[in-house]
Design a protein around this motif. Structure first.
Motif, PDB file in Angstrom:
ATOM      1  N   THR A   2      17.813  -0.323   2.224  1.00 46.48           N
ATOM      2  CA  THR A   2      18.566   0.882   2.612  1.00 46.48           C
ATOM      3  C   THR A   2      19.529   1.368   1.538  1.00 46.48           C
ATOM      4  O   THR A   2      19.857   2.543   1.501  1.00 46.48           O
ATOM      5  CB  THR A   2      19.369   0.622   3.898  1.00 46.48           C
ATOM      6  OG1 THR A   2      20.220  -0.510   3.682  1.00 46.48           O
ATOM      7  CG2 THR A   2      18.447   0.347   5.070  1.00 46.48           C
ATOM      8  N   ASP A   3      19.982   0.478   0.683  1.00 46.36           N
ATOM      9  CA  ASP A   3      20.923   0.879  -0.360  1.00 46.36           C
ATOM     10  C   ASP A   3      20.199   1.800  -1.339  1.00 46.36           C
ATOM     11  O   ASP A   3      19.222   1.397  -1.959  1.00 46.36           O
ATOM     12  CB  ASP A   3      21.430  -0.379  -1.082  1.00 46.36           C
ATOM     13  CG  ASP A   3      22.455  -0.049  -2.149  1.00 46.36           C
ATOM     14  OD1 ASP A   3      22.709   1.140  -2.416  1.00 46.36           O
ATOM     15  OD2 ASP A   3      23.019  -1.001  -2.730  1.00 46.36           O
ATOM     16  N   ASP A   4      20.695   3.024  -1.492  1.00 45.55           N
ATOM     17  CA  ASP A   4      20.008   3.951  -2.409  1.00 45.55           C
ATOM     18  C   ASP A   4      20.268   3.609  -3.875  1.00 45.55           C
ATOM     19  O   ASP A   4      19.815   4.323  -4.760  1.00 45.55           O
ATOM     20  CB  ASP A   4      20.360   5.411  -2.080  1.00 45.55           C
ATOM     21  CG  ASP A   4      21.849   5.706  -2.163  1.00 45.55           C
ATOM     22  OD1 ASP A   4      22.590   4.915  -2.768  1.00 45.55           O
ATOM     23  OD2 ASP A   4      22.283   6.740  -1.616  1.00 45.55           O
ATOM     24  N   HIS A   5      21.000   2.544  -4.133  1.00 45.09           N
ATOM     25  CA  HIS A   5      21.230   2.077  -5.504  1.00 45.09           C
ATOM     26  C   HIS A   5      20.854   0.601  -5.674  1.00 45.09           C
ATOM     27  O   HIS A   5      21.459  -0.099  -6.481  1.00 45.09           O
ATOM     28  CB  HIS A   5      22.709   2.254  -5.894  1.00 45.09           C
ATOM     29  CG  HIS A   5      23.065   3.639  -6.323  1.00 45.09           C
ATOM     30  ND1 HIS A   5      23.046   4.717  -5.464  1.00 45.09           N
ATOM     31  CD2 HIS A   5      23.463   4.145  -7.528  1.00 45.09           C
ATOM     32  CE1 HIS A   5      23.429   5.808  -6.116  1.00 45.09           C
ATOM     33  NE2 HIS A   5      23.678   5.489  -7.359  1.00 45.09           N
ATOM     34  N   GLU A  13      12.313  -1.136  -4.831  1.00 49.70           N
ATOM     35  CA  GLU A  13      11.508  -0.174  -4.082  1.00 49.70           C
ATOM     36  C   GLU A  13      11.139  -0.719  -2.696  1.00 49.70           C
ATOM     37  O   GLU A  13      10.886  -1.917  -2.533  1.00 49.70           O
ATOM     38  CB  GLU A  13      10.232   0.162  -4.858  1.00 49.70           C
ATOM     39  CG  GLU A  13      10.379   1.346  -5.803  1.00 49.70           C
ATOM     40  CD  GLU A  13      11.341   1.121  -6.952  1.00 49.70           C
ATOM     41  OE1 GLU A  13      12.217   1.979  -7.183  1.00 49.70           O
ATOM     42  OE2 GLU A  13      11.236   0.089  -7.629  1.00 49.70           O
ATOM     43  N   ASP A  42      19.308   3.993  -8.966  1.00 54.38           N
ATOM     44  CA  ASP A  42      19.320   4.945  -7.856  1.00 54.38           C
ATOM     45  C   ASP A  42      17.912   5.440  -7.552  1.00 54.38           C
ATOM     46  O   ASP A  42      17.082   5.678  -8.416  1.00 54.38           O
ATOM     47  CB  ASP A  42      20.301   6.087  -8.093  1.00 54.38           C
ATOM     48  CG  ASP A  42      19.800   7.070  -9.075  1.00 54.38           C
ATOM     49  OD1 ASP A  42      19.216   8.076  -8.685  1.00 54.38           O
ATOM     50  OD2 ASP A  42      19.954   6.792 -10.284  1.00 54.38           O
ATOM     51  N   GLU A  43      17.695   5.553  -6.271  1.00 58.52           N
ATOM     52  CA  GLU A  43      16.381   5.834  -5.695  1.00 58.52           C
ATOM     53  C   GLU A  43      15.785   7.137  -6.223  1.00 58.52           C
ATOM     54  O   GLU A  43      14.601   7.212  -6.529  1.00 58.52           O
ATOM     55  CB  GLU A  43      16.595   5.966  -4.191  1.00 58.52           C
ATOM     56  CG  GLU A  43      15.420   5.688  -3.346  1.00 58.52           C
ATOM     57  CD  GLU A  43      15.843   5.656  -1.875  1.00 58.52           C
ATOM     58  OE1 GLU A  43      16.872   6.245  -1.498  1.00 58.52           O
ATOM     59  OE2 GLU A  43      15.114   5.016  -1.100  1.00 58.52           O
ATOM     60  N   CYS A  44      16.603   8.156  -6.326  1.00 49.60           N
ATOM     61  CA  CYS A  44      16.085   9.462  -6.756  1.00 49.60           C
ATOM     62  C   CYS A  44      15.554   9.368  -8.174  1.00 49.60           C
ATOM     63  O   CYS A  44      14.448   9.815  -8.459  1.00 49.60           O
ATOM     64  CB  CYS A  44      17.191  10.508  -6.643  1.00 49.60           C
ATOM     65  SG  CYS A  44      16.721  12.113  -7.295  1.00 49.60           S
ATOM     66  N   ARG A 100      26.698   5.336  -3.871  1.00 54.32           N
ATOM     67  CA  ARG A 100      25.824   5.347  -2.710  1.00 54.32           C
ATOM     68  C   ARG A 100      26.066   6.620  -1.919  1.00 54.32           C
ATOM     69  O   ARG A 100      27.225   6.962  -1.621  1.00 54.32           O
ATOM     70  CB  ARG A 100      26.130   4.142  -1.822  1.00 54.32           C
ATOM     71  CG  ARG A 100      25.400   2.879  -2.201  1.00 54.32           C
ATOM     72  CD  ARG A 100      25.901   2.261  -3.468  1.00 54.32           C
ATOM     73  NE  ARG A 100      25.225   0.984  -3.751  1.00 54.32           N
ATOM     74  CZ  ARG A 100      25.509   0.238  -4.801  1.00 54.32           C
ATOM     75  NH1 ARG A 100      26.405   0.624  -5.699  1.00 54.32           N
ATOM     76  NH2 ARG A 100      24.849  -0.894  -4.987  1.00 54.32           N
ATOM     77  N   ASP A 101      24.988   7.283  -1.571  1.00 54.01           N
ATOM     78  CA  ASP A 101      25.072   8.473  -0.727  1.00 54.01           C
ATOM     79  C   ASP A 101      25.941   9.555  -1.370  1.00 54.01           C
ATOM     80  O   ASP A 101      26.345  10.503  -0.700  1.00 54.01           O
ATOM     81  CB  ASP A 101      25.624   8.048   0.658  1.00 54.01           C
ATOM     82  CG  ASP A 101      25.601   9.170   1.660  1.00 54.01           C
ATOM     83  OD1 ASP A 101      24.673  10.006   1.602  1.00 54.01           O
ATOM     84  OD2 ASP A 101      26.512   9.227   2.506  1.00 54.01           O
TER      85      ASP A 101
END
Lengths: 417, 417, 417, 417
Positions: free
Chosen positions: A188-191, A195, C151-153, C384-385
């Motif tokens: 869940t952590d976007d950082h 994957e 980071d996901e993006c 984050r976010d």
């Protein structure tokens, strides 16, 4: 003993023959015999492939009959009556009673073939390349499986970087860390830099990793985690499935249903190469022939497997395993752990580890293994530093032989310590 | 025929059963029988795993005796007398007479296990990650082998990029291009973008690729190229070794000695899972246990393999194969190629392709396969677009059955075209 | 404002212009002006590239003089007097006084070039492919750097699996977990499934990750870990080096010496592209030209960098940064955190985050950013976010502007909450 | 000359300074001056970054004015008036007149940033990981670009396998092989082992690869191949775009429109770091910020680029380049190739190679380069074995200097041979 021909012609990669330096000629149930006639009690059990004992009479006769009558031996994935009977028996006596609705795949007859197929299914269905595997895991030696496998020696053989797998600390490694929450954070952590995985592969008991039993609660939370984030749960039941832990599938105790299950070793339980992959019907998105293997239709193994399932059900192997596991654990607790307070026991059913990590580690375990071999016990080392002796006899071992073996093991440990 | 249970419970991945839609119950030598009693002549031969025929009486009796007497069935890499006898026989009757000094490795009992082991040996010894493989190649389905394999459907199942392999055009693809010189340019050009490979993997006859025979001259030049640039030559003899081309190893005709040879399928020739890897002693840099597999000690297969080698030598399988290959090629030339000038034949020994590429390709080949099945012939399609019918009967087929099969095949082709 | 041409012709990838929707024409020190004449205080500082303020008069005049006199502008890695003077100044005023014996590499003028070069140095020297990077890290956008970035993006843009990096939980993520001990376990456990890394890459302050300051103690233990296991310690000081934390290098506070240091952004501090890599002399195993880049000899940037180092030393930027950091932190503590107890502040020197994670997260932070923009403050969201507002003015900002900016920021937060 | 400080403090990776061992202080148009006052004619041209000459007066004054007036120097991707004017000029004077409808992306200011961004666009849009690149190619040094780049030395620095790229023989390498047909076979053969690529990357003239000009016909057939199989055509015009071949884009001569074009080096032509990526609007599927870089808003470079485009159009740079290219080629043909029949010339516009491959190769070319340097000519070696001298002066060089340089080069060659 004449082993000169092995030393001269066989690759240095051989390993168990170094631990058990003799030439075996005959075996029956829980005993092996070498060419000097010496008898050994088998606490190794073909690394889990001989749950019903060597040359189990019932299974053996079924195989002999089949071959004598010119039954089809090799059929790839063509239909044969032997295969049909195996599928029917598995369906009727194992899957249906447990409410399991799985498709069956015959991926080729070794465990690693099944794991490779599971990797393909997971990545194909979820369209993601990453996979979570647990530290301490062993899943096989071909390149895909090897990327999941954790031991340094095996990985070192790859010759290329092993990629597309994230290794997760096993729950026993950092008791202060909630590993389910850890995985949830990675997801869940976007950082996190990690994957979303297509699947999480686990052994419910890490056997090669040192006999670490994952708790029911942990398994249930893992199942919930997978559900929550649309991740497949893959149970590698190759070593501890087929009754070893006291139920046919090792995950039954937790009341969970994996999306994919890999079985091999003891489906037939007499040592013939065989593996299957079970998965939920909605995952069956294979194109015909998209995975294959020459020996995926090993019919003597189908015959053996049907016979083994009959034994499993008719001889109450599950409950017998629980009973013999209790006998073993009690014996070890009273007679072995008392030798030195630094000895540790872990296990479930008839897979029990005695850990020498605090007592000299792998070196001590090796001395014990050698001493036990002298005394006529075949027992393997596993886990970190090879410091854990794995007590894993056939599930069909007689109480007498079991006790005899444990006593000799106790004596070996005493003599070494 | 009752195949409903397969459709309901078995994965969609199954393929051959779609080509040969019946349920087989019995098989003997070159014939299969289904549960309706219908007889089939086997021109498929277990994809090369049944060189000595179904339930070969000599081999079968050796297996039955061994099991009856409670010989050790499953031994991992522990020493057994059955394994010793196999090694001795291989050494004495195959390797020594051919002047081949190879170490033997038992990598687990499927071809892809052997190829995975070969990849590890090559990369480890040469400390390079890149490998050359030929376009058209088939080397197996686990992740390492799959990166060598070329067919689109198989590769599409991987779910991750297949890396560390450079595919080289096969000599038949661009006749104007000298592919040995092409490889030499890749190796020597400091701007090729292609890393020096640890090894070049080849099949001397691409069987799954469509029955393409690499010339002796090409094989010799390849050997010289490998020598010149310190590259290992690996021959995957899994399908066309063990006598199929008219000599035990398929590369004997070129007078070359590969550094590594993978064998599987017909070592035992009765269909039991088995594979070995042969390599020059100086390549034996394995650590103990660095590669392994549960079923690498499949003793009934050792017994079968010893018996098979005895047959190979005692029954002059090599020269018989040449003779039957001539019969087949003559028949096809006179009776089949004359049906339509666009039909093409390729092959060597008893692996012969009839190519329908110019006559509707895979669709036509499929119609012929189906028609042949109706007439009681089991024959497989291979190659680009599955346009090539592969005539590959047991090496021990009788002349009568061989002719009968070819006649029925001819009739099937006639009816379709 | 006329921004239509950007919308019509520029790629959708643009981002900051969406947060700050105007067209800027002029800038001076800590202020920007748009084409409507509106003034903005810059708390963004070119993402750390403008430590000495926009168009710093001293630096600017040096550049103008250099260009006016036809100094060499572009020289690749040829020698120029401008480059020599930069090296001398860096050596004399920064490296020698701190006892740092580093070789200097000019890897091309962006931070990601420096990180890519660091990856090459580390892997080449240690002959290992794996790298440890911290969760929360940002190291750049080219394929090598991106594999470190978390980071996901950004990672989602890669289009291929990002490999050969193991991400380690940052110390703030699981307070119960000792992350140094965690890494040591990965390294020493023979069943971790994680390969020994060539290097560990860190930012001592994760800026893009949300302003997380790694403690001195943690940094010292990390240095010790690297020493113990022969791992290179790489500090990415691209954003928080060059004085930002109150010393020239951000790691000085911990008394450690990294093996490799990447600098970029504010070496010159006026916004000209420039990056350098510093490493211990024994790591300088490059072949000539083994890494390169067309713009690695950007001489106006050398001139700017020399001038910037002069300012850094002559104007006591380090101590001024500490002083202004205290002013800012005090202000935020008293005037902003008091608005709502769920607001959190983190930071060091002049890089301070205000975290809205408990107050609606990124959505709230965006509203504040927009409101602040209205009031004439340029401030970025990170972490984050995107829930953290990053207060990062030029180090040379006047106290008056700093206070004015903080007051407006406070007002914006008040209005939004 | 005092270069001791470079040797002591700068990394061994530096390369050009070894070929041109002096310290440069001043440069103007086509001449460089070292600190001893020696003059050099520049046939190297900043590896293509100085098409309008050193310190071009028109461009330089625009930059000086902009900086003097405190124009915004650094803006990331925020809107500035300088950027707007550049976009407008590019749109009006370059793209529109050529009927090119491209979106513009500012990926960070080096060529390799642009190539990395192009790789991301291609893989993202086509959802495929494989890329075709040509043998002989140079596309940059960061990990993604490096996987395309072909020279052994550069690739050797990677430290990890370079993956997801298939290298295709360049048309000049195997004259007997139709390379377009070769690619079509890789794409259509279901047994090629090569995955359908997302894109094909080419330089229309391989400059670093040894000055190899791809024919108009070949380029048109490549465009048709890409159309037929839904593959993106990416032209890396970093070195030979911006007028170098006699038209603004190097592909204009073939009448093709690539899907993606990377430009860098000489967009501004005075040496300031700058790069852009152009692509068809339907490929603009970026999320905001999905690719970024600190120095992607280098405004002095925008100003320089606008001025450079004005010069390009107002001073007929394209036709002048053609004219000067003819002068050069004629001179070389008459005065240089006649020295020895083994000398070979290749080129187009003002990028011309003299190949010494048949005359001692790189060793001879190095002697000539050194001799030329003595005579006051800066000229670089490229290609296989560094055997090709690349004549690449500024496009704005005067006829007198051009001839003087060519004469000195001729004399150097004569003296060496």
């Amino acid at each position: 003993m004449n082993s000169e021909i092995f030393e001269r012609h066989e690759s240095e990669v051989r390993s168990y023959c170094r631990s058990f330096p003799t030439v075996f000629t005959r075996s029956k149930n829980s005993e092996l015999f070498d060419e000097d006639g010496k008898r050994y009690i088998d606490f190794f059990c073909g690394a889990g492939a001989l749950n019903y004992g060597h040359n189990n009479e019932y299974i053996k006769n079924k195989i002999l009959d089949y071959i004598k009558n010119d039954g089809v031996i090799h059929s790839l994935d063509m239909h044969t009556s032997a295969k049909r009977e195996f599928i029917e028996t598995l369906e009727k006596t194992i899957l249906e009673p447990r409410g399991l609705d799985y498709k069956i795949m015959f991926p080729a007859p070794t465990g690693t073939n099944a794991i490779e197929a599971a990797l393909k299914v997971a990545r194909k269905v979820k369209k993601r390349s990453n996979i979570f595997a647990m530290m301490g895991a062993f899943h096989g030696m071909t390149l895909g499986s090897l990327s999941l496998t954790t031991d340094e020696c095996s990985r070192g053989g790859a010759g290329v970087p092993l990629t597309n797998v994230t290794h997760i600390p096993a729950p026993y490694m950092f008791p202060e860390l909630d590993t389910i929450k850890y995985m949830e954070t990675l997801i869940t952590d976007d950082h996190s830099g990690v994957e979303l995985p297509a699947a999480i592969f686990i052994e419910t008991v890490q056997s090669e990793g040192g006999i670490h039993v994952f708790s029911d609660e942990w398994l249930r939370r893992l199942r919930a985690l997978c559900d929550k984030y649309d991740i497949l749960l893959v149970v590698d039941d190759i070593q501890v499935g087929c009754g070893r832990t006291g139920s046919f599938f090792s995950f039954e105790r937790a009341g969970i249903v994996p999306d994919i299950v890999a079985l091999s070793k003891s489906i037939g339980g007499i040592g013939l190469p065989f593996a299957i992959l079970l998965f939920k019907p909605e995952l069956d998105m294979w194109k015909p022939g998209e995975h294959n293997g020459t020996f995926r239709g090993n019919n003597p193994a189908f015959v053996a497997a049907k016979a083994a399932l009959e034994i499993f059900n008719n001889e109450n192997i599950a409950s017998e395993t629980v009973r013999k596991g209790c006998i073993s654990a009690s014996f070890i607790e009273k007679e072995i752990l008392t030798i030195n307070p630094k000895l540790v026991m872990r296990g479930i059913g008839l897979v029990i580890g005695i850990d020498f990590a605090q007592l000299g580690g792998g070196d001590t375990a090796k001395l014990v293994m050698n001493k036990a071999f002298e005394k006529g016990i075949i027992i393997e080392r596993v886990g970190r530093d090879n410091a854990v002796l794995k007590v894993m006899p056939p599930l069909t071992i007689s109480d007498e032989l079991l006790i005899e073996g444990l006593e000799k093991l106790r004596d070996a440990i005493k003599e070494v310590l």
